[in-house]
Motif scaffolding. Structure first.
Motif, PDB file in Angstrom:
ATOM      1  N   LYS A   1      41.740  41.416  26.408  1.00  0.00           N
ATOM      2  CA  LYS A   1      41.725  41.500  27.802  1.00  0.00           C
ATOM      3  C   LYS A   1      40.300  41.231  28.605  1.00  0.00           C
ATOM      4  CE  LYS A   1      46.342  43.778  28.802  1.00  0.00           C
ATOM      5  NZ  LYS A   1      46.731  45.254  29.400  1.00  0.00           N
ATOM      6  N   THR A   2      39.451  41.603  27.586  1.00  0.00           N
ATOM      7  CA  THR A   2      38.039  41.714  28.179  1.00  0.00           C
ATOM      8  C   THR A   2      37.337  40.356  28.019  1.00  0.00           C
ATOM      9  OG1 THR A   2      37.339  42.708  26.304  1.00  0.00           O
ATOM     10  CG2 THR A   2      37.870  44.046  28.105  1.00  0.00           C
ATOM     11  N   THR A   3      37.835  39.399  27.314  1.00  0.00           N
ATOM     12  CA  THR A   3      37.190  38.365  26.761  1.00  0.00           C
ATOM     13  C   THR A   3      37.403  37.022  27.936  1.00  0.00           C
ATOM     14  OG1 THR A   3      39.182  37.309  25.549  1.00  0.00           O
ATOM     15  CG2 THR A   3      37.337  38.862  24.375  1.00  0.00           C
TER      16      THR A   3
ATOM     17  N   GLU B   1      46.138  37.324  26.552  1.00  0.00           N
ATOM     18  CA  GLU B   1      45.450  38.626  26.430  1.00  0.00           C
ATOM     19  C   GLU B   1      45.865  39.408  25.106  1.00  0.00           C
ATOM     20  OE1 GLU B   1      47.596  40.748  29.587  1.00  0.00           O
ATOM     21  OE2 GLU B   1      46.641  39.891  30.993  1.00  0.00           O
TER      22      GLU B   1
ATOM     23  N   ASP C   1      39.709  37.160  43.761  1.00  0.00           N
ATOM     24  CA  ASP C   1      38.431  36.822  43.197  1.00  0.00           C
ATOM     25  C   ASP C   1      38.115  35.311  43.866  1.00  0.00           C
ATOM     26  OD1 ASP C   1      38.263  39.210  41.736  1.00  0.00           O
ATOM     27  OD2 ASP C   1      39.251  38.322  40.059  1.00  0.00           O
TER      28      ASP C   1
ATOM     29  N   ARG D   1      50.276  34.210  29.520  1.00  0.00           N
ATOM     30  CA  ARG D   1      49.305  35.236  29.866  1.00  0.00           C
ATOM     31  C   ARG D   1      49.117  36.442  29.005  1.00  0.00           C
ATOM     32  NH1 ARG D   1      48.139  38.022  35.812  1.00  0.00           N
ATOM     33  NH2 ARG D   1      46.567  39.748  34.965  1.00  0.00           N
TER      34      ARG D   1
ATOM     35  N   LYS E   1      41.032  36.988  29.756  1.00  0.00           N
ATOM     36  CA  LYS E   1      40.890  37.826  31.416  1.00  0.00           C
ATOM     37  C   LYS E   1      41.544  36.998  32.305  1.00  0.00           C
ATOM     38  CE  LYS E   1      37.426  39.549  34.134  1.00  0.00           C
ATOM     39  NZ  LYS E   1      35.911  39.649  34.277  1.00  0.00           N
ATOM     40  N   HIS E   2      42.249  37.348  33.190  1.00  0.00           N
ATOM     41  CA  HIS E   2      42.935  36.676  34.183  1.00  0.00           C
ATOM     42  C   HIS E   2      42.514  37.142  35.710  1.00  0.00           C
ATOM     43  CE1 HIS E   2      45.781  34.156  31.910  1.00  0.00           C
ATOM     44  NE2 HIS E   2      45.931  35.354  31.256  1.00  0.00           N
ATOM     45  N   GLY E   3      42.001  36.007  36.536  1.00  0.00           N
ATOM     46  CA  GLY E   3      41.365  36.597  37.563  1.00  0.00           C
ATOM     47  C   GLY E   3      42.771  36.715  38.628  1.00  0.00           C
TER      48      GLY E   3
END
Length: 65
Positions: free
Chosen positions: A19-21, A14, A31, A10, A25-27
């Protein structure tokens, strides 16, 4: 509890992708629990080619899926 392999992967994703792609990004479980059947079906129709696709669901599942 997540394994050290999970956390190292992870963090690597990241840091490499950001982190925003989508790949960085990890849910979280909240979610996933908020998804409904129609959202999953619409996503599948729009993004998955039936030719070689498999949908695998693991864990506790109820009949509402």
């Amino acid at each position: 509890m997540q394994t050290p392999n999970y956390w190292s992967s992870r963090l690597a994703f990241e840091n490499y992708y950001g982190k925003t792609t989508l790949l960085g990004k990890h849910g979280n479980l909240d979610d996933v629990q908020q998804l409904d059947r129609n959202e999953v079906k619409n996503y599948s129709k729009s993004n998955i080619s039936i030719g070689n696709a498999m949908l695998l669901i693991a864990g506790e599942c109820n009949n509402e899926l």
